[in-house]
Structure formats: structure tokens, C-alpha cells
Design a protein around this motif. Structure first.
Motif, mmCIF file in Angstrom:
data_model
loop_
_atom_site.group_PDB
_atom_site.id
_atom_site.type_symbol
_atom_site.label_atom_id
_atom_site.label_comp_id
_atom_site.label_asym_id
_atom_site.label_seq_id
_atom_site.Cartn_x
_atom_site.Cartn_y
_atom_site.Cartn_z
ATOM 1 N N SER A 18 0.922 -1.144 0.059
ATOM 2 C CA SER A 18 0.138 0.030 0.037
ATOM 3 C C SER A 18 0.874 1.179 -0.011
ATOM 4 N N HIS A 19 1.894 1.342 0.690
ATOM 5 C CA HIS A 19 2.838 2.256 0.584
ATOM 6 C C HIS A 19 3.567 2.578 -0.576
ATOM 7 N N THR A 77 -0.121 1.987 8.971
ATOM 8 C CA THR A 77 -1.073 1.492 7.907
ATOM 9 C C THR A 77 -2.430 2.054 8.125
ATOM 10 N N ALA A 78 -3.213 2.140 7.210
ATOM 11 C CA ALA A 78 -4.491 2.185 7.331
ATOM 12 C C ALA A 78 -5.335 1.124 7.523
ATOM 13 N N GLN A 79 -6.372 1.182 8.335
ATOM 14 C CA GLN A 79 -7.297 0.029 8.896
ATOM 15 C C GLN A 79 -8.620 0.538 8.560
ATOM 16 N N THR A 80 -9.004 1.537 8.571
ATOM 17 C CA THR A 80 -10.290 2.181 8.432
ATOM 18 C C THR A 80 -10.316 2.893 6.804
ATOM 19 N N TYR A 81 -11.375 2.917 6.597
ATOM 20 C CA TYR A 81 -11.538 3.780 5.153
ATOM 21 C C TYR A 81 -11.135 5.033 5.371
ATOM 22 N N LEU A 139 -8.510 -4.859 -3.414
ATOM 23 C CA LEU A 139 -9.366 -4.887 -2.229
ATOM 24 C C LEU A 139 -8.587 -5.025 -1.026
ATOM 25 N N SER A 140 -7.270 -5.756 -0.990
ATOM 26 C CA SER A 140 -6.791 -6.007 0.310
ATOM 27 C C SER A 140 -5.721 -4.820 0.425
ATOM 28 N N PRO A 177 -4.581 3.728 -3.187
ATOM 29 C CA PRO A 177 -4.980 4.363 -4.129
ATOM 30 C C PRO A 177 -6.108 3.594 -5.079
ATOM 31 N N ARG A 178 -6.074 2.128 -4.916
ATOM 32 C CA ARG A 178 -6.767 1.472 -5.875
ATOM 33 C C ARG A 178 -8.390 1.243 -5.029
ATOM 34 N N LEU A 179 -8.694 1.953 -4.170
ATOM 35 C CA LEU A 179 -9.888 1.715 -3.489
ATOM 36 C C LEU A 179 -11.231 1.843 -4.585
ATOM 37 N N PRO A 180 -11.155 2.863 -5.644
ATOM 38 C CA PRO A 180 -12.105 2.829 -6.535
ATOM 39 C C PRO A 180 -12.381 1.530 -7.468
ATOM 40 N N GLN A 181 -11.083 0.961 -7.872
ATOM 41 C CA GLN A 181 -11.102 -0.684 -8.576
ATOM 42 C C GLN A 181 -11.672 -1.524 -7.481
#
Length: 289
Positions: A48-49, A126-130, A265-266, A270-274
Motif C-alpha cells: 500500500s505504501h 498503515t490504514a485500517q479504516t476507510y 481489495l486488500s 489509491p486503488r480503492l475505486p477499483q
């Protein structure tokens, strides 16, 4: 002028937003992390980084990534791999002389602690929530003097996500079981994946009280009898004790994401829209996002 208006016109944001160094921030472990100057040599120890830095236009600052970073392919194929959070190649990391390492906040891996003890500047988080996905992008933008790029990226992501969410507005909520692995680990409603499920017109079967990424009692899945399952194959589901008669299984609504969809998904980046687009296709194929 409003930031959104400037972005819509393609105009640059004010240079007044430039980061001032030395800069001190607090990471997810509660540590004070100080950067003396703008980082030029960065190692990303989480996919994710890696993806966030590339999206911020910092691919040329990356000198190494972890073994799981596989996107963007054009970026990661040219970079050395220096292990993972639980099995870092400390010798290789030190030899690259990074001025910033982006790691996780896991107490289990102790990666941040190991790297800091070796004298490196390490940000653990890292992010855990939206919501934290956007906060982390902003933080990385600040650390690297790319705050305008971070604002541009998050604005674009939110616009895409909102448009996708509108495609399922008014449709019935679909009871959903999301499997991270067969243990079974799943996702709570407040995790970033759980929030994406909600935005896709679904509702995770996992109660919030169990946490963001809990290990479930398989009996809970049987009791909740989800309409859709994501993360495994239909054949896998049929073989699980007591699952053959569940609604998702009898209706054939069990979906295993493609490798690219699974990564999107995991990874809280930046790929949250996909990721949301894939979930909508599973939960509400009639929406055609």
C-alpha cells in the motif's frame, strides 16, 4: 479559490503548502519521527505504501520495496526486493542508505523497532479504516513534500468512489461474507474493506464488536447465512461443513476475485475505486457501474 475548483481547472495548488523541514510527525506506534530534509531515498515495506508513493509521483524516490509489492509493475520490476515485514533483509536495507523507510505498525513483526534500532528514520503505520486511507495518503504527502499531489489524488479517488456508490443508491443491502483467508478471517463493518462492502450496497455479516479483521467461528457464518460470499470459490464453499445449503452457495453467488482485484481489495491505498467497482459487480451486477 476553492481547492476543488483549482483542481478541476488543472491549475496547480499554492506552493504555500510546501512542507517545511525539519518535520516531526507521530506514527501509529506513537513514536515521534523526524525528517531533517525532504527524503530522496525511500524504501516501502508494504504494497500500500509502494502504490501510494507511485500515485504521488514519487516512483523515482523509491530505492527498494518489499517482496509483496507488485504494482505498478513498471515501477516495482526495476527495484530490489528487501524482504517483508516479518522477514526483512536488514543488511540489504541498510546498504541502500535510505533516508526514510515506510513500515507497518505491527507489534508482531517489530519491523519498525528493528529498523529504528539500526539507526534508520522509520515511519510505522498503515490504514485500517476507510477514513485512514485518505489520512495516510495525506501523511505520506506531507512527509515527502507532495501535499498538493496528495490532495489531488484523494479528491480524484473520492469523486470516483462517490460516482460508483451512486450506482447502487436505493438498491437492497446484500448480506455479505468476505473471506481474507480460510481460517476463517473476515472483515468487520468499520474496516476499510467493510466500508467498501457497505458502499457497494452490501452489509458484512461480521458484528462490529468482533473488530476490523477478526477470526470467526465458522458457526457464525452458518447462522448469518449470507447472500453473497467473496474471497473463495463455489467449490470451496460447498466443501465446508454446513455450507452447502447457505443462500450464497445454493444461489451460486460465491466469488473469487482475480489476483489484481484481490490486491486492490486488500490494500488500503489509491486503488480503492477499483476495489469498489469489483464489489459492486459481485453484489449488484444489475448496477453496471
Amino acid at each position: 479559490m476553492h481547492i476543488r475548483f483549482l483542481l478541476a481547472l488543472g491549475l496547480p495548488l499554492s506552493t504555500a503548502a510546501a512542507t517545511s523541514y525539519p518535520l516531526t510527525v507521530t506514527d501509529d506506534l506513537g513514536r515521534s519521527v523526524t525528517l531533517k530534509a525532504e527524503p530522496r531515498r525511500i524504501i516501502a515495506m508494504l504494497p500500500s505504501h509502494t502504490e501510494t508513493l507511485a500515485a504521488l509521483g514519487l516512483a523515482d524516490r523509491l530505492v527498494a520495496v518489499d517482496v509483496y509489492s507488485n504494482y505498478p509493475q513498471a515501477v516495482v520490476t526495476r527495484l530490489p526486493k528487501v524482504g517483508s515485514a516479518y522477514q526483512p533483509d536488514l543488511e540489504a536495507i541498510l546498504a541502500l542508505k535510505p533516508d526514510l523507510v515506510l513500515a507497518d505498525e505491527s507489534a508482531g513483526s517489530r519491523l519498525t523497532q528493528k529498523l529504528a534500532q539500526a539507526g534508520l528514520t522509520v515511519y510505522g503505520g498503515t490504514a485500517q479504516t476507510y477514513g485512514e486511507v485518505f489520512e495516510k495518503i495525506a501523511t505520506l504527502g506531507k512527509l515527502t513534500n507532495r501535499e498538493a499531489n496528495a490532495t489531488r489524488l484523494t479528491t480524484s479517488m473520492r469523486a470516483d468512489l462517490n460516482a460508483l456508490q451512486r450506482s447502487v443508491a436505493g438498491l437492497p443491502k446484500v448480506s455479505t461474507y468476505y473471506e481474507i483467508d480460510p481460517s476463517p478471517y473476515s472483515v468487520g463493518p468499520n474496516s476499510f474493506i467493510g466500508t467498501l462492502i457497505t458502499k457497494a450496497g452490501g452489509q458484512t455479516i461480521v458484528p462490529a464488536t468482533l473488530g476490523d479483521f477478526p477470526k470467526l467461528d465458522p458457526e457464525l457464518i452458518v447462522q448469518r447465512n449470507p447472500q453473497v460470499m467473496v474471497g473463495l470459490t463455489l467449490d470451496d464453499a460447498r466443501l465446508r461443513p454446513g455450507w452447502a445449503g447457505l443462500r450464497a452457495v445454493t444461489g451460486g453467488r460465491v466469488f473469487r476475485p482475480t489476483p489484481e482485484e484481490r490486491d486492490a481489495l486488500s490494500r488500503p491505498g489509491p486503488r480503492l475505486p477499483q476495489a469498489l467497482r469489483a464489489l459492486i459487480r459481485y453484489l449488484h451486477p444489475e448496477a453496471r457501474p
